[in-house]
Design a protein around this motif. Structure first.
Motif, PDB file in Angstrom:
ATOM      1  N   PHE A 234     -37.459  67.667  82.755  1.00 21.81           N
ATOM      2  CA  PHE A 234     -37.520  69.090  82.891  1.00 21.81           C
ATOM      3  C   PHE A 234     -36.123  69.724  82.820  1.00 21.81           C
ATOM      4  CE2 PHE A 234     -37.960  73.273  85.060  1.00 21.81           C
ATOM      5  CZ  PHE A 234     -39.049  73.866  84.150  1.00 21.81           C
ATOM      6  N   ARG A 235     -35.185  68.989  83.267  1.00 19.71           N
ATOM      7  CA  ARG A 235     -33.656  69.525  82.916  1.00 19.71           C
ATOM      8  C   ARG A 235     -33.320  69.392  81.458  1.00 19.71           C
ATOM      9  NH1 ARG A 235     -29.048  66.735  83.601  1.00 19.71           N
ATOM     10  NH2 ARG A 235     -30.140  64.653  84.567  1.00 19.71           N
ATOM     11  N   TYR A 236     -33.803  68.499  80.879  1.00 23.02           N
ATOM     12  CA  TYR A 236     -33.174  68.140  79.366  1.00 23.02           C
ATOM     13  C   TYR A 236     -33.762  69.253  78.683  1.00 23.02           C
ATOM     14  CZ  TYR A 236     -32.451  63.383  81.250  1.00 23.02           C
ATOM     15  OH  TYR A 236     -31.993  62.252  82.127  1.00 23.02           O
ATOM     16  N   ILE A 237     -35.211  69.316  78.852  1.00 22.91           N
ATOM     17  CA  ILE A 237     -35.964  70.349  77.952  1.00 22.91           C
ATOM     18  C   ILE A 237     -35.351  71.991  78.382  1.00 22.91           C
ATOM     19  CG2 ILE A 237     -38.277  71.710  78.072  1.00 22.91           C
ATOM     20  CD1 ILE A 237     -38.330  69.424  76.462  1.00 22.91           C
ATOM     21  N   LEU A 238     -34.899  72.206  79.481  1.00 21.69           N
ATOM     22  CA  LEU A 238     -34.380  73.376  79.928  1.00 21.69           C
ATOM     23  C   LEU A 238     -33.036  73.821  79.159  1.00 21.69           C
ATOM     24  CD1 LEU A 238     -34.626  74.228  83.658  1.00 21.69           C
ATOM     25  CD2 LEU A 238     -35.888  75.232  81.810  1.00 21.69           C
ATOM     26  N   ASP A 239     -32.265  72.649  78.697  1.00 20.90           N
ATOM     27  CA  ASP A 239     -31.054  72.851  77.758  1.00 20.90           C
ATOM     28  C   ASP A 239     -31.646  73.258  76.414  1.00 20.90           C
ATOM     29  OD1 ASP A 239     -28.601  72.316  79.074  1.00 20.90           O
ATOM     30  OD2 ASP A 239     -28.447  70.165  78.266  1.00 20.90           O
ATOM     31  N   GLY A 240     -32.513  72.512  76.082  1.00 22.07           N
ATOM     32  CA  GLY A 240     -33.160  72.805  74.717  1.00 22.07           C
ATOM     33  C   GLY A 240     -33.652  74.463  74.646  1.00 22.07           C
ATOM     34  N   LEU A 241     -34.188  74.734  75.721  1.00 20.49           N
ATOM     35  CA  LEU A 241     -34.829  76.225  75.835  1.00 20.49           C
ATOM     36  C   LEU A 241     -33.653  76.989  75.586  1.00 20.49           C
ATOM     37  CD1 LEU A 241     -37.714  75.659  78.311  1.00 20.49           C
ATOM     38  CD2 LEU A 241     -37.647  75.409  75.936  1.00 20.49           C
ATOM     39  N   ASN A 242     -32.696  76.875  76.269  1.00 20.08           N
ATOM     40  CA  ASN A 242     -31.650  77.803  76.210  1.00 20.08           C
ATOM     41  C   ASN A 242     -31.177  77.909  74.752  1.00 20.08           C
ATOM     42  OD1 ASN A 242     -31.327  78.473  78.948  1.00 20.08           O
ATOM     43  ND2 ASN A 242     -30.007  76.784  79.411  1.00 20.08           N
ATOM     44  N   ALA A 243     -30.875  76.860  73.982  1.00 17.87           N
ATOM     45  CA  ALA A 243     -30.523  77.037  72.526  1.00 17.87           C
ATOM     46  C   ALA A 243     -31.648  77.595  71.845  1.00 17.87           C
ATOM     47  CB  ALA A 243     -30.490  75.698  72.000  1.00 17.87           C
ATOM     48  N   GLU A 244     -32.833  77.435  72.163  1.00 17.85           N
ATOM     49  CA  GLU A 244     -34.134  78.083  71.429  1.00 17.85           C
ATOM     50  C   GLU A 244     -34.089  79.672  71.640  1.00 17.85           C
ATOM     51  OE1 GLU A 244     -37.928  77.694  73.347  1.00 17.85           O
ATOM     52  OE2 GLU A 244     -38.793  76.972  71.500  1.00 17.85           O
ATOM     53  N   ARG A 245     -33.861  80.097  73.059  1.00 19.87           N
ATOM     54  CA  ARG A 245     -33.823  81.553  73.158  1.00 19.87           C
ATOM     55  C   ARG A 245     -32.721  82.230  72.482  1.00 19.87           C
ATOM     56  NH1 ARG A 245     -36.109  80.031  79.362  1.00 19.87           N
ATOM     57  NH2 ARG A 245     -37.855  79.217  78.347  1.00 19.87           N
ATOM     58  N   THR A 246     -31.622  81.331  72.664  1.00 16.99           N
ATOM     59  CA  THR A 246     -30.577  81.979  71.762  1.00 16.99           C
ATOM     60  C   THR A 246     -30.749  82.114  70.479  1.00 16.99           C
ATOM     61  OG1 THR A 246     -29.182  81.066  73.649  1.00 16.99           O
ATOM     62  CG2 THR A 246     -28.030  82.056  71.651  1.00 16.99           C
ATOM     63  N   LEU A 247     -30.994  81.079  69.901  1.00 12.97           N
ATOM     64  CA  LEU A 247     -31.572  81.120  68.231  1.00 12.97           C
ATOM     65  C   LEU A 247     -32.616  82.178  67.790  1.00 12.97           C
ATOM     66  CD1 LEU A 247     -31.340  77.337  67.547  1.00 12.97           C
ATOM     67  CD2 LEU A 247     -29.688  78.876  66.699  1.00 12.97           C
ATOM     68  N   ILE A 248     -33.668  82.330  68.955  1.00 11.15           N
ATOM     69  CA  ILE A 248     -34.653  83.475  68.419  1.00 11.15           C
ATOM     70  C   ILE A 248     -34.143  84.927  68.608  1.00 11.15           C
ATOM     71  CG2 ILE A 248     -36.783  84.473  69.261  1.00 11.15           C
ATOM     72  CD1 ILE A 248     -37.518  81.484  68.376  1.00 11.15           C
ATOM     73  N   ALA A 304     -24.056  84.387  74.921  1.00 14.08           N
ATOM     74  CA  ALA A 304     -25.017  83.090  75.220  1.00 14.08           C
ATOM     75  C   ALA A 304     -24.363  82.216  74.426  1.00 14.08           C
ATOM     76  CB  ALA A 304     -26.399  83.388  74.750  1.00 14.08           C
ATOM     77  N   CYS A 305     -24.214  82.352  73.164  1.00 11.75           N
ATOM     78  CA  CYS A 305     -23.638  81.374  72.120  1.00 11.75           C
ATOM     79  C   CYS A 305     -22.265  80.406  72.612  1.00 11.75           C
ATOM     80  CB  CYS A 305     -23.407  81.605  70.651  1.00 11.75           C
ATOM     81  SG  CYS A 305     -24.896  82.153  69.737  1.00 11.75           S
ATOM     82  N   ARG A 306     -21.618  81.472  73.197  1.00 12.70           N
ATOM     83  CA  ARG A 306     -20.197  80.927  73.568  1.00 12.70           C
ATOM     84  C   ARG A 306     -20.239  80.132  74.731  1.00 12.70           C
ATOM     85  NH1 ARG A 306     -18.215  85.772  73.905  1.00 12.70           N
ATOM     86  NH2 ARG A 306     -18.061  85.980  76.153  1.00 12.70           N
ATOM     87  N   LEU A 307     -20.878  80.466  75.756  1.00 14.90           N
ATOM     88  CA  LEU A 307     -21.235  79.817  76.926  1.00 14.90           C
ATOM     89  C   LEU A 307     -21.949  78.617  76.559  1.00 14.90           C
ATOM     90  CD1 LEU A 307     -22.423  82.562  79.341  1.00 14.90           C
ATOM     91  CD2 LEU A 307     -20.248  81.195  79.524  1.00 14.90           C
ATOM     92  N   PHE A 308     -22.920  78.310  75.611  1.00 13.15           N
ATOM     93  CA  PHE A 308     -23.700  77.070  75.421  1.00 13.15           C
ATOM     94  C   PHE A 308     -22.776  76.224  74.671  1.00 13.15           C
ATOM     95  CE2 PHE A 308     -26.157  74.294  72.900  1.00 13.15           C
ATOM     96  CZ  PHE A 308     -27.337  73.923  73.594  1.00 13.15           C
ATOM     97  N   ASP A 309     -21.994  76.671  73.553  1.00 10.16           N
ATOM     98  CA  ASP A 309     -21.012  75.922  73.143  1.00 10.16           C
ATOM     99  C   ASP A 309     -19.952  75.383  73.778  1.00 10.16           C
ATOM    100  OD1 ASP A 309     -22.461  75.629  70.689  1.00 10.16           O
ATOM    101  OD2 ASP A 309     -21.401  77.567  69.887  1.00 10.16           O
TER     102      ASP A 309
END
Ligand SMILES: Cc1cc2nc3c(=O)[nH]c(=O)nc-3n(C[C@H](O)[C@H](O)[C@H](O)COP(=O)(O)OP(=O)(O)OC[C@H]3O[C@@H](n4cnc5c(N)ncnc54)[C@H](O)[C@@H]3O)c2cc1C
Length: 386
Positions: A234-248, A304-309
């Protein structure tokens, strides 16, 4: 000239040039026959844009989420729909950040070259919906494999992907301390799975979005294909979901700018009552308001991009960016269709197609209400409602 026009100008210009080779007519015809934009996605892949997030050592461009978001934004701003291919961008995060060295070596070079596509992610289930930790699809270990049983719904691009990230429950909910524990992620080779334990049933829908119901009946997946540790999925998926939400969010910003450009041009040219309709404040204000909202949403997208990166927590910003951008693009879509009058409904103007496409983002990949619940409870600390 705004930051939006100057940030990552090299990426922006190159994607714009590629998109210009696929004019509105191309996307309109594909929408009308509910097709998949193969040639467009192939061109993006050949130009290396679909491998933007893959590190150099695996043959990718080694770019960050900020650049990836510019790619997605420009696709939508050009009148296309990144929904045909955005999965590869955000699914990558799970493999890149949590995959083993062997998994990365096995898949990433082939994804970078375009030999393999990682366009699908299976999370949502018909009985549990937004309540992800209650998913019922199970993966039970038997020797060196896991046996998967269950069902998923709304899983996009399975018919145009070779690989899929799959979330399953490996420890029953009743046996875990926290409901987010006991979930595990696999990388599934769809070429081996379909017809051998996995069935795909397409779902016709309002948008030309390739999405399906999936049925698992004793699908065997090698234990080697589990990403990260069992129970931590679930933790791994959440990481991906943050990327997904930012890209959307970036895609919605691209849509918003497309709508505003389109309606501004039209309102300046369409003459009724002896003057351009755009001379009336009743027409100007909704367009101006949508522009203000798109620009404001863009600021949160960059945060969001800055924090994720920087590998910093970005759940709040990714969710807020997606909320603001989806709302702004929807306001822009409404202004655009309204001020095109009857022509807004004619397919040849492309407004109704983009209108349908951008509406999706109020519901998927996370609904507006669920974002507000996240902000209320996780950011503001209000009592949990679920
Ligand atoms: C075209 C399309 C493509 C998709 N692609 C994928 C994909 O590739 N992979 C994948 O895993 N999923 C995918 N999805 C699924 C998508 O993520 C879900 O539809 C979305 O998360 C909402 O879940 P649901 O449809 O089950 O709605 P539900 O969870 O049933 O919710 C229905 C409505 O009730 C509201 N609601 C529910 N609970 C609450 C609450 N506690 N408080 C306030 N409001 C609430 C929601 O906001 C929503 O508006 C896709 C969906 C669509 C339509």
């Amino acid at each position: 000239m705004t930051f939006a026009d100057t940030a990552y100008a090299d990426v922006r210009d190159a994607v714009r040039t590629l998109c210009a080779g696929f004019p509105a007519k191309y996307h309109r015809e594909i929408d009308a026959r509910r097709g998949y934009p193969e040639a467009f996605v192939d061109a993006l892949t050949k130009a290396g844009w679909m491998a933007a997030l893959i590190p150099h050592e695996y043959g990718g461009s080694g770019l960050g989420l900020a650049e990836a978001s510019v790619i997605m934004e420009e696709i939508n701003r050009a009148g296309a729909n990144a929904g045909a291919c955005h999965g590869q961008m955000y699914n990558m995060g799970t493999l890149l950040r949590h995959g083993s060295a062997a998994q990365k070596q096995r898949y990433l070079p082939k994804i970078a070259s375009g030999e393999l596509r990682l366009q699908a992610m299976g999370v949502t289930e018909p009985d549990t919906g937004s309540d992800t930790t209650r998913i019922k699809t199970t993966a039970v270990r038997e020797g060196d494999r896991y046996v998967v049983n269950g069902q998923k719904v709304w899983i996009s691009r399975v018919r145009h992907s070779d690989l899929m990230i799959l979330l399953t429950r490996t420890t029953p909910l009743a046996e875990v301390k926290k409901k987010s524990e006991g979930l595990s992620v696999f990388i599934v080779d769809l070429r081996d799975a379909i017809g051998k334990g996995m069935t795909v049933r397409p779902i016709p829908n309002m948008v030309n979005h390739e999405t399906s119901e999936l049925f698992f009946e004793n699908l065997e997946i090698s234990a080697e294909n589990m990403i990260g540790q069992e129970g931590q999925g679930f933790r791994y998926i959440l990481d991906g979901l943050n990327a997904e939400r930012t890209l959307i969010a970036a895609e919605c910003i691209g849509d918003g700018r497309w709508f505003i450009d389109k309606v501004t041009r039209y309102a300046g040219e369409r003459v009724v009552f002896g003057r351009p309709i755009g001379q009336n404040q009743g027409v100007q204000f909704p367009i101006a308001e949508a522009h203000v909202e798109v620009e404001a949403a863009d600021l949160m997208r960059w945060k969001a991009c800055r924090l994720f990166d920087a590998h910093e927590p970005c759940g709040a910003e990714a969710n807020m960016a997606k909320y603001l951008a989806a709302k702004a693009s929807w306001e822009a879509a409404n202004a655009c269709i309204q001020f095109h009058g009857g022509f807004g409904f004619a397919s040849e103007y492309d407004v109704e197609r983009k209108f349908r496409e951008t509406r999706l983002y109020q519901v998927a990949p996370i609904s507006t209400n669920l974002i507000l619940a996240y902000v209320a409870e996780h950011v503001l600390g209000l009592p949990r409602s679920f």
